[in-house]
Design a protein around this motif. Structure first.
Motif, PDB file in Angstrom:
ATOM      1  N   ASN A   1       1.453  -1.673  -0.454  1.00  0.00           N
ATOM      2  CA  ASN A   1      -0.115  -0.028   0.161  1.00  0.00           C
ATOM      3  C   ASN A   1       1.038   1.118  -0.134  1.00  0.00           C
ATOM      4  O   ASN A   1       0.458   2.271   0.222  1.00  0.00           O
ATOM      5  CB  ASN A   1      -0.528   0.134   0.962  1.00  0.00           C
ATOM      6  N   PHE A   2       1.835   1.145  -0.547  1.00  0.00           N
ATOM      7  CA  PHE A   2       2.879   1.845  -0.473  1.00  0.00           C
ATOM      8  C   PHE A   2       2.360   3.519  -0.931  1.00  0.00           C
ATOM      9  O   PHE A   2       2.411   4.487  -0.247  1.00  0.00           O
ATOM     10  CB  PHE A   2       4.113   1.419  -1.178  1.00  0.00           C
TER      11      PHE A   2
ATOM     12  N   ASP B   1       0.936   8.901  -0.474  1.00  0.00           N
ATOM     13  CA  ASP B   1       0.196   9.736  -1.089  1.00  0.00           C
ATOM     14  C   ASP B   1       1.126  10.536  -2.203  1.00  0.00           C
ATOM     15  O   ASP B   1       1.774  11.148  -2.255  1.00  0.00           O
ATOM     16  CB  ASP B   1       0.001  10.900  -0.137  1.00  0.00           C
ATOM     17  N   SER B   2       1.728   9.210  -2.857  1.00  0.00           N
ATOM     18  CA  SER B   2       3.050   9.540  -3.420  1.00  0.00           C
ATOM     19  C   SER B   2       2.739   9.689  -4.770  1.00  0.00           C
ATOM     20  O   SER B   2       1.305   9.362  -5.120  1.00  0.00           O
ATOM     21  CB  SER B   2       3.807   7.619  -3.256  1.00  0.00           C
ATOM     22  N   ASP B   3       2.980  10.243  -6.040  1.00  0.00           N
ATOM     23  CA  ASP B   3       2.177  10.636  -6.878  1.00  0.00           C
ATOM     24  C   ASP B   3       3.168   9.246  -8.237  1.00  0.00           C
ATOM     25  O   ASP B   3       4.292   9.124  -8.007  1.00  0.00           O
ATOM     26  CB  ASP B   3       2.178  11.862  -7.782  1.00  0.00           C
TER      27      ASP B   3
END
Length: 102
Positions: free
Chosen positions: A94-95, A100-102
């Motif tokens: 779930n990285f 909250d990476s794009d």
């Protein structure tokens, strides 16, 4: 759902509420003065301290405590290793969502 299942479910809910509260407390500490590694060290120290207290408080004597601490230490280390592995796997899966990476 049986009464015992409901009690167990309530205990699990309380456990996760406590986990969330402890993580929130660590997050608040990182907002003020500590970096995340220092907050993590404090949480590990608190866990170790509380674990030693639990074993001592459940021992009938100092001699019993001396006997019990090795088994307890092995149990705690195995539990921590398992929980750490589960959480590493969860963050890997779930990285992007968790960070909250794009």
């Amino acid at each position: 759902m049986s009464k015992s299942d409901a009690i167990e479910q309530e205990k699990q809910s309380q456990l996760y509420d406590l986990v969330d509260a402890l993580v929130e407390l660590a997050n608040q500490a990182t907002d003020k003065a500590l970096d995340p590694g220092e907050a993590h060290q404090a949480m590990m120290y608190a866990t170790a301290r509380y674990g030693a207290f639990i074993v001592a408080a459940s021992s009938e004597s100092k001699e019993d405590y001396e006997q019990d601490k090795l088994d307890a230490r092995n149990f705690y280390m195995d539990q921590f290793r398992q929980l750490l592995n589960e959480n590493f796997d969860d963050y890997l899966a779930n990285f992007d969502q968790y960070l909250d990476s794009d």
